[in-house]
Design a protein around this motif. Structure first.
Motif, PDB file in Angstrom:
ATOM      1  N   TRP A 110       0.503  -1.424   0.401  1.00 45.20           N
ATOM      2  CA  TRP A 110      -0.185  -0.086  -0.040  1.00 45.20           C
ATOM      3  C   TRP A 110       0.466   1.832  -0.335  1.00 45.20           C
ATOM      4  CZ3 TRP A 110      -4.681   1.020  -1.801  1.00 45.20           C
ATOM      5  CH2 TRP A 110      -5.313   2.290  -1.291  1.00 45.20           C
ATOM      6  N   GLY A 111       0.776   2.404  -0.776  1.00 44.00           N
ATOM      7  CA  GLY A 111       1.690   3.851  -1.090  1.00 44.00           C
ATOM      8  C   GLY A 111       1.011   4.000  -2.259  1.00 44.00           C
ATOM      9  N   ASP A 112       1.087   5.557  -2.268  1.00 44.48           N
ATOM     10  CA  ASP A 112       0.897   6.387  -3.634  1.00 44.48           C
ATOM     11  C   ASP A 112       1.063   5.316  -5.283  1.00 44.48           C
ATOM     12  OD1 ASP A 112       1.061   8.463  -1.472  1.00 44.48           O
ATOM     13  OD2 ASP A 112       3.161   9.171  -2.590  1.00 44.48           O
ATOM     14  N   ALA A 113       1.918   4.776  -5.352  1.00 46.51           N
ATOM     15  CA  ALA A 113       1.846   3.806  -6.675  1.00 46.51           C
ATOM     16  C   ALA A 113       0.516   2.764  -6.788  1.00 46.51           C
ATOM     17  CB  ALA A 113       3.089   3.277  -6.064  1.00 46.51           C
ATOM     18  N   LEU A 114       0.396   2.322  -5.504  1.00 48.06           N
ATOM     19  CA  LEU A 114      -0.773   1.323  -5.386  1.00 48.06           C
ATOM     20  C   LEU A 114      -2.484   1.816  -5.732  1.00 48.06           C
ATOM     21  CD1 LEU A 114      -1.483  -1.295  -5.569  1.00 48.06           C
ATOM     22  CD2 LEU A 114      -1.758  -1.501  -3.168  1.00 48.06           C
ATOM     23  N   SER A 115      -2.443   3.449  -4.970  1.00 50.52           N
ATOM     24  CA  SER A 115      -3.364   3.719  -4.709  1.00 50.52           C
ATOM     25  C   SER A 115      -3.414   4.629  -5.918  1.00 50.52           C
ATOM     26  CB  SER A 115      -3.026   5.080  -3.776  1.00 50.52           C
ATOM     27  OG  SER A 115      -4.588   5.761  -3.419  1.00 50.52           O
ATOM     28  N   GLU A 116      -2.506   5.261  -6.784  1.00 51.04           N
ATOM     29  CA  GLU A 116      -2.837   5.715  -8.104  1.00 51.04           C
ATOM     30  C   GLU A 116      -3.017   4.958  -9.423  1.00 51.04           C
ATOM     31  OE1 GLU A 116       0.405   7.215 -11.971  1.00 51.04           O
ATOM     32  OE2 GLU A 116       0.461   8.282  -9.694  1.00 51.04           O
ATOM     33  N   ALA A 117      -2.662   3.272  -9.296  1.00 47.78           N
ATOM     34  CA  ALA A 117      -2.656   2.298  -9.702  1.00 47.78           C
ATOM     35  C   ALA A 117      -4.165   1.753 -10.024  1.00 47.78           C
ATOM     36  CB  ALA A 117      -1.968   1.577  -9.794  1.00 47.78           C
ATOM     37  N   ILE A 118      -4.992   1.805  -8.829  1.00 43.06           N
ATOM     38  CA  ILE A 118      -6.150   1.665  -8.406  1.00 43.06           C
ATOM     39  C   ILE A 118      -7.242   3.068  -8.697  1.00 43.06           C
ATOM     40  CG2 ILE A 118      -5.975  -0.506  -6.934  1.00 43.06           C
ATOM     41  CD1 ILE A 118      -6.444   1.187  -5.180  1.00 43.06           C
ATOM     42  N   SER A 119      -6.760   3.969  -9.409  1.00 48.45           N
ATOM     43  CA  SER A 119      -7.560   5.420  -9.836  1.00 48.45           C
ATOM     44  C   SER A 119      -8.082   5.713  -8.580  1.00 48.45           C
ATOM     45  CB  SER A 119      -8.731   5.018 -11.145  1.00 48.45           C
ATOM     46  OG  SER A 119      -7.912   4.967 -11.899  1.00 48.45           O
ATOM     47  N   GLY A 120      -6.812   6.119  -7.170  1.00 47.88           N
ATOM     48  CA  GLY A 120      -7.913   6.361  -5.909  1.00 47.88           C
ATOM     49  C   GLY A 120      -8.785   5.670  -5.187  1.00 47.88           C
ATOM     50  N   ALA A 121      -9.028   4.543  -5.997  1.00 46.88           N
ATOM     51  CA  ALA A 121     -10.585   3.074  -5.622  1.00 46.88           C
ATOM     52  C   ALA A 121     -10.237   3.716  -3.556  1.00 46.88           C
ATOM     53  CB  ALA A 121     -10.488   2.203  -5.896  1.00 46.88           C
ATOM     54  N   LYS A 122     -11.735   3.759  -3.381  1.00 44.39           N
ATOM     55  CA  LYS A 122     -11.719   3.876  -1.593  1.00 44.39           C
ATOM     56  C   LYS A 122     -12.642   2.287  -1.385  1.00 44.39           C
ATOM     57  CE  LYS A 122     -10.124   7.347  -0.449  1.00 44.39           C
ATOM     58  NZ  LYS A 122      -8.612   7.088  -0.316  1.00 44.39           N
ATOM     59  N   LYS A 123     -12.502   0.827  -1.764  1.00 42.41           N
ATOM     60  CA  LYS A 123     -13.178   0.300  -1.976  1.00 42.41           C
ATOM     61  C   LYS A 123     -11.819  -0.946  -2.767  1.00 42.41           C
ATOM     62  CE  LYS A 123     -18.118   0.756  -1.302  1.00 42.41           C
ATOM     63  NZ  LYS A 123     -19.078   0.542  -1.911  1.00 42.41           N
ATOM     64  N   ILE A 124     -11.885  -2.062  -1.973  1.00 41.77           N
ATOM     65  CA  ILE A 124     -10.834  -2.983  -2.770  1.00 41.77           C
ATOM     66  C   ILE A 124     -10.670  -4.470  -2.078  1.00 41.77           C
ATOM     67  CG2 ILE A 124      -8.951  -1.256  -3.419  1.00 41.77           C
ATOM     68  CD1 ILE A 124      -7.081  -2.746  -1.128  1.00 41.77           C
ATOM     69  N   THR A 125     -10.665  -5.046  -3.010  1.00 37.89           N
ATOM     70  CA  THR A 125     -10.545  -6.617  -2.380  1.00 37.89           C
ATOM     71  C   THR A 125      -9.234  -6.937  -3.088  1.00 37.89           C
ATOM     72  OG1 THR A 125     -12.652  -7.172  -2.962  1.00 37.89           O
ATOM     73  CG2 THR A 125     -11.630  -9.153  -2.939  1.00 37.89           C
ATOM     74  N   VAL A 126      -8.803  -7.908  -1.692  1.00 34.06           N
ATOM     75  CA  VAL A 126      -7.260  -8.426  -1.950  1.00 34.06           C
ATOM     76  C   VAL A 126      -7.098  -9.870  -1.769  1.00 34.06           C
ATOM     77  CG1 VAL A 126      -5.008  -8.242  -1.005  1.00 34.06           C
ATOM     78  CG2 VAL A 126      -6.614  -6.340  -0.761  1.00 34.06           C
ATOM     79  N   CYS A 127      -6.408 -10.518  -2.147  1.00 37.05           N
ATOM     80  CA  CYS A 127      -6.198 -12.263  -2.638  1.00 37.05           C
ATOM     81  C   CYS A 127      -4.546 -12.164  -3.082  1.00 37.05           C
ATOM     82  CB  CYS A 127      -6.810 -12.846  -4.134  1.00 37.05           C
ATOM     83  SG  CYS A 127      -6.230 -12.400  -5.158  1.00 37.05           S
ATOM     84  N   GLY A 128      -4.023 -12.965  -2.940  1.00 41.54           N
ATOM     85  CA  GLY A 128      -2.500 -12.974  -2.979  1.00 41.54           C
ATOM     86  C   GLY A 128      -1.674 -14.375  -1.490  1.00 41.54           C
ATOM     87  N   VAL A 129      -0.508 -13.852  -2.088  1.00 40.79           N
ATOM     88  CA  VAL A 129       0.527 -14.443  -0.526  1.00 40.79           C
ATOM     89  C   VAL A 129       1.510 -13.508  -0.261  1.00 40.79           C
ATOM     90  CG1 VAL A 129       0.474 -16.905  -2.215  1.00 40.79           C
ATOM     91  CG2 VAL A 129       2.465 -15.080  -2.825  1.00 40.79           C
ATOM     92  N   ALA A 130       1.922 -13.729   0.500  1.00 39.11           N
ATOM     93  CA  ALA A 130       1.391 -14.513   2.107  1.00 39.11           C
ATOM     94  C   ALA A 130       0.477 -13.570   2.387  1.00 39.11           C
ATOM     95  CB  ALA A 130       2.897 -15.295   2.437  1.00 39.11           C
ATOM     96  N   THR A 131      -0.447 -14.559   3.232  1.00 34.64           N
ATOM     97  CA  THR A 131      -1.358 -14.193   3.659  1.00 34.64           C
ATOM     98  C   THR A 131      -1.259 -13.568   5.050  1.00 34.64           C
ATOM     99  OG1 THR A 131      -2.679 -16.418   2.976  1.00 34.64           O
ATOM    100  CG2 THR A 131      -3.686 -14.040   4.976  1.00 34.64           C
ATOM    101  N   ASP A 132       0.380 -14.014   5.741  1.00 32.60           N
ATOM    102  CA  ASP A 132       0.593 -14.144   6.672  1.00 32.60           C
ATOM    103  C   ASP A 132       1.647 -12.511   6.878  1.00 32.60           C
ATOM    104  OD1 ASP A 132       1.661 -16.595   5.812  1.00 32.60           O
ATOM    105  OD2 ASP A 132       2.967 -16.398   7.616  1.00 32.60           O
TER     106      ASP A 132
END
Length: 191
Positions: free
Chosen positions: A108-130
């Motif tokens: 999470w940071g500016d690059a990711l926020s920009e990539a999602i067009s500043g969206a305020k709702k996300i679903t997250v999946c991937g690795v590693a959970t912990d």
């Protein structure tokens, strides 16, 4: 159900976390691949609103990362090393989508926020959970983003650590909601 302004953030579906025959960072016992179907369903359901992340080693490591990589020198390679490539199935689905690379566990940071067009709702999946999922989710939630975690589309460093990370993220309800793919795409209801 998926909101019209919601994005899917796919965390670090990379070879280094999937291929246990050579990587000690890989999710154990093929658990990475147990998430393939759920991940693919989510990617299809979110359509154009999907962004991918990749972990890359810091070049050079600094501060606490110096000591960290003393224990993991085999992963201190250039960002373009094939071990950091997306897995083949992930790369196929990622075509045409933004890929954000970070030399930190949390994405999470500016690059990711920009990539999602500043969206305020996300679903997250991937690795590693912990690790990378947990740190990304908590930072996004702390910045005011409503986060859903697709539990069945995540894998951890162990089944126990996966469960503990999900339980930890659930502590942040209502900022963070832990769900399964069926409930997210609207195929069924979670009990």
């Amino acid at each position: 159900m998926i909101a019209e302004d919601e994005w899917l953030v796919v965390i670090d579906r990379q070879r280094v976390f999937a291929e246990s025959e050579w990587s000690t960072w890989a999710c154990p016992d093929g658990s990475y691949h147990n998430t393939d179907e759920a991940f693919a369903r989510l990617a299809a359901a979110f359509g154009d609103r999907v962004v991918y992340t990749c972990y890359i080693a810091p070049q050079p490591p600094h501060n606490a990362w110096i000591d960290y990589f003393k224990g993991w020198p085999q992963f201190l390679v250039a960002p373009d090393d094939p071990m950091y490539d997306l897995t083949d199935d992930t790369a196929a689905l990622a075509k045409g989508h933004a890929v954000v690379s970070c030399d930190t566990f949390g994405k999470w940071g500016d690059a990711l926020s920009e990539a999602i067009s500043g969206a305020k709702k996300i679903t997250v999946c991937g690795v590693a959970t912990d690790c990378c999922v947990l740190t990304t989710v908590l930072a996004a939630a702390d910045s005011g983003v409503a986060v859903r975690v697709a539990a069945d589309a995540c894998a951890g460093s162990s089944p126990e650590n996966h469960r503990m990370a999900l339980d930890t993220m659930a502590l942040f309800t209502p900022l963070v909601t832990v769900a399964d793919t069926d409930s997210i795409v609207g195929d069924s209801t979670v009990e």
